[in-house]
Design an enzyme around this catalytic site. Structure first.
Site, PDB file in Angstrom:
ATOM      1  N   SER A 164       0.860  -1.197   0.000  1.00 21.63           N
ATOM      2  CA  SER A 164       0.000   0.000   0.000  1.00 21.63           C
ATOM      3  C   SER A 164       0.890   1.239   0.000  1.00 21.63           C
ATOM      4  CB  SER A 164      -0.862   0.021   1.266  1.00 21.63           C
ATOM      5  OG  SER A 164      -1.452   1.290   1.445  1.00 21.63           O
ATOM      6  N   TYR A 199      -0.973  -0.659  10.454  1.00 22.50           N
ATOM      7  CA  TYR A 199      -1.239  -0.973   9.044  1.00 22.50           C
ATOM      8  C   TYR A 199      -0.045  -0.554   8.169  1.00 22.50           C
ATOM      9  CZ  TYR A 199      -3.566  -1.002   4.464  1.00 22.50           C
ATOM     10  OH  TYR A 199      -3.905  -1.254   3.135  1.00 22.50           O
ATOM     11  N   ALA A 209       3.067  -0.107   9.039  1.00 25.62           N
ATOM     12  CA  ALA A 209       4.225  -0.973   9.312  1.00 25.62           C
ATOM     13  C   ALA A 209       4.047  -2.318   8.620  1.00 25.62           C
ATOM     14  CB  ALA A 209       4.382  -1.173  10.823  1.00 25.62           C
ATOM     15  N   SER A 210       2.808  -2.825   8.627  1.00 26.14           N
ATOM     16  CA  SER A 210       2.577  -4.135   7.992  1.00 26.14           C
ATOM     17  C   SER A 210       2.805  -4.051   6.487  1.00 26.14           C
ATOM     18  CB  SER A 210       1.163  -4.652   8.310  1.00 26.14           C
ATOM     19  OG  SER A 210       0.167  -3.993   7.557  1.00 26.14           O
ATOM     20  N   LYS A 211       2.392  -2.953   5.884  1.00 29.72           N
ATOM     21  CA  LYS A 211       2.535  -2.842   4.429  1.00 29.72           C
ATOM     22  C   LYS A 211       3.991  -2.533   4.039  1.00 29.72           C
ATOM     23  CE  LYS A 211      -1.586  -3.948   3.174  1.00 29.72           C
ATOM     24  NZ  LYS A 211      -1.814  -5.156   2.361  1.00 29.72           N
ATOM     25  N   ILE A 216      -8.316   3.242  -3.474  1.00 29.28           N
ATOM     26  CA  ILE A 216      -9.047   2.426  -4.449  1.00 29.28           C
ATOM     27  C   ILE A 216     -10.477   2.204  -3.957  1.00 29.28           C
ATOM     28  CG2 ILE A 216      -8.986   0.283  -5.803  1.00 29.28           C
ATOM     29  CD1 ILE A 216      -6.458   2.110  -6.122  1.00 29.28           C
TER      30      ILE A 216
HETATM   31  P1  NAP Z   1     -11.659  -5.452   0.699  1.00 30.06           P
HETATM   32  O1  NAP Z   1     -12.623  -5.005  -0.328  1.00 30.06           O
HETATM   33  O2  NAP Z   1     -11.909  -5.189   2.139  1.00 30.06           O
HETATM   34  O3  NAP Z   1     -11.402  -7.031   0.490  1.00 30.06           O
HETATM   35  C1  NAP Z   1     -10.525  -7.718   1.337  1.00 30.06           C
HETATM   36  C2  NAP Z   1     -10.434  -9.160   0.888  1.00 30.06           C
HETATM   37  O4  NAP Z   1      -9.513  -9.835   1.761  1.00 30.06           O
HETATM   38  C3  NAP Z   1     -11.756  -9.899   0.991  1.00 30.06           C
HETATM   39  O5  NAP Z   1     -11.854 -10.820  -0.059  1.00 30.06           O
HETATM   40  C4  NAP Z   1     -11.642 -10.619   2.333  1.00 30.06           C
HETATM   41  O6  NAP Z   1     -12.382 -11.820   2.381  1.00 30.06           O
HETATM   42  C5  NAP Z   1     -10.161 -10.966   2.340  1.00 30.06           C
HETATM   43  N1  NAP Z   1      -9.645 -11.195   3.691  1.00 30.06           N
HETATM   44  C6  NAP Z   1      -9.526 -10.339   4.719  1.00 30.06           C
HETATM   45  N2  NAP Z   1      -8.983 -10.939   5.790  1.00 30.06           N
HETATM   46  C7  NAP Z   1      -8.769 -12.228   5.423  1.00 30.06           C
HETATM   47  C8  NAP Z   1      -8.242 -13.351   6.087  1.00 30.06           C
HETATM   48  N3  NAP Z   1      -7.812 -13.279   7.354  1.00 30.06           N
HETATM   49  N4  NAP Z   1      -8.154 -14.530   5.416  1.00 30.06           N
HETATM   50  C9  NAP Z   1      -8.594 -14.617   4.136  1.00 30.06           C
HETATM   51  N5  NAP Z   1      -9.099 -13.585   3.445  1.00 30.06           N
HETATM   52  C10 NAP Z   1      -9.192 -12.405   4.083  1.00 30.06           C
HETATM   53  O7  NAP Z   1     -10.206  -4.850   0.438  1.00 30.06           O
HETATM   54  P2  NAP Z   1      -9.464  -4.295  -0.870  1.00 30.06           P
HETATM   55  O8  NAP Z   1      -9.563  -2.828  -0.843  1.00 30.06           O
HETATM   56  O9  NAP Z   1      -9.856  -5.056  -2.084  1.00 30.06           O
HETATM   57  O10 NAP Z   1      -7.960  -4.645  -0.440  1.00 30.06           O
HETATM   58  C11 NAP Z   1      -7.209  -5.697  -0.984  1.00 30.06           C
HETATM   59  C12 NAP Z   1      -5.751  -5.460  -0.639  1.00 30.06           C
HETATM   60  O11 NAP Z   1      -5.350  -4.204  -1.165  1.00 30.06           O
HETATM   61  C13 NAP Z   1      -5.469  -5.405   0.865  1.00 30.06           C
HETATM   62  O12 NAP Z   1      -4.250  -6.068   1.143  1.00 30.06           O
HETATM   63  C14 NAP Z   1      -5.337  -3.916   1.136  1.00 30.06           C
HETATM   64  O13 NAP Z   1      -4.523  -3.644   2.260  1.00 30.06           O
HETATM   65  C15 NAP Z   1      -4.724  -3.443  -0.151  1.00 30.06           C
HETATM   66  N6  NAP Z   1      -4.918  -2.020  -0.425  1.00 30.06           N
HETATM   67  C16 NAP Z   1      -6.166  -1.498  -0.605  1.00 30.06           C
HETATM   68  C17 NAP Z   1      -6.295  -0.132  -0.852  1.00 30.06           C
HETATM   69  C18 NAP Z   1      -7.636   0.529  -1.069  1.00 30.06           C
HETATM   70  O14 NAP Z   1      -7.664   1.770  -1.172  1.00 30.06           O
HETATM   71  N7  NAP Z   1      -8.728  -0.207  -1.179  1.00 30.06           N
HETATM   72  C19 NAP Z   1      -5.160   0.680  -0.907  1.00 30.06           C
HETATM   73  C20 NAP Z   1      -3.906   0.094  -0.718  1.00 30.06           C
HETATM   74  C21 NAP Z   1      -3.802  -1.243  -0.483  1.00 30.06           C
HETATM   75  P3  NAP Z   1     -13.752 -12.019   3.235  1.00 30.06           P
HETATM   76  O15 NAP Z   1     -14.845 -12.078   2.209  1.00 30.06           O
HETATM   77  O16 NAP Z   1     -13.581 -13.333   3.926  1.00 30.06           O
HETATM   78  O17 NAP Z   1     -13.890 -10.863   4.159  1.00 30.06           O
END
Ligand code: NAP
Length: 248
Positions: A143, A156, A158-160, A189
């Protein structure tokens, strides 16, 4: 011929957002998909969509990515079924804000287990499977917060940042085995994840984007797809920002 025909592609966190958009992109290009979310039931919609666009039934794996035993069992199953893996997309992640003063050890552990330890476990087993064929591509979802930091996101961020460190180290280790490892660093996003932000934070974040709009999950999926494809056959150890100019 479709470009991903015959390829086995594993996407974690595929039930929603970036993971779902990415899975569909691979499905359209003929890949055989392994899809994960916490519960198999969460994958019903993407299962139907993948079958519709590709005709191939995906393998659905409901497990918590932070559970090392479940990860190991899942790889055992996939090893038995396919004997190979071409692409691993470590996308599953959680965002839970907390100011530093309020941050509990439980929350730090939860965020690191889900966002970092999971990536290490999946890379470990994926690389063993890929090494047998001397080829493969791993894409880890970091991220922009892992590069810039943000108030309320010490754990968060630190994790990323850790995901970037793990990616760079694995890229060095695995390049001689023909395995490429890259990370992406999305900005803001349009997924469920950002819907939990307060209006004030949402507006602040939007104002910091030079392109003046959120990115779509598909715009992130396209970059993941590129990194997985032959078009990126000489690309490894990179962190690619997908942020509409937040870092410019
Ligand atoms: P999201 O819409 O909240 O979707 C998260 C996905 O991860 C869901 O499919 C969820 O499944 C799954 N998940 C969460 N915890 C889990 C676990 N312990 N085991 C298995 N599956 C798990 O998030 P997103 O925005 O698409 O984010 C995807 C990635 O992009 C993440 O790593 C996030 O940090 C990164 N990111 C997002 C943004 C942003 O602006 N959206 C920006 C930077 C980085 P369930 O259906 O089981 O909940």
């Amino acid at each position: 011929m479709k470009t991903m025909e015959g390829k086995i592609v594993w996407v974690t966190g595929a039930s929603r957002g970036i993971g779902r958009a990415t899975a569909l992109m691979f499905a359209k290009e003929g890949a055989t998909l392994i899809l994960n979310a916490r519960e198999e039931g969460h994958l019903k919609e993407i299962d139907a969509q993948v079958k519709e666009v590709s005709g191939n039934a995906p393998v659905l794996l409901g497990y918590d990515v932070s559970d090392p035993v479940k990860v190991k069992d899942s790889f055992h199953l996939i090893h038995k079924k396919f004997k190979k893996l071409d692409v691993m997309v470590n996308n599953a992640g959680i965002l839970e804000d907390s100011l530093l003063g309020m941050l509990s050890p439980e929350l730090v552990t939860k965020i690191f287990s889900t966002n970092v330890f999971s990536v290490i476990y999946h890379m470990q087993y994926a690389s063993r499977l890929m090494a047998k064929d001397g080829t493969g591509s791993i894409i880890n979802v970091s991220s922009i917060i892992g590069r810039l930091g943000n108030e309320g996101q010490v754990a968060y961020g630190a994790s990323k940042a850790a995901v970037i460190g793990a990616t760079l180290s694995a890229a060095k280790e695995l390049a001689p085995a023909g395995i490429r490892v890259n990370a992406i660093a999305p900005g803001f996003i349009d997924t469920d994840m950002v819907k939990q932000l307060s209006r004030e934070k949402y507006d602040q974040r939007l104002a910091s984007i030079k392109m003046k709009r959120l990115g779509s999950p598909e715009e992130v999926g396209k970059v993941i797809f590129f990194l997985a494809s032959d078009a990126a056959s000489y690309v490894t150890g990179q962190v690619i920002g997908i942020d509409g100019g937040m870092l410019v």
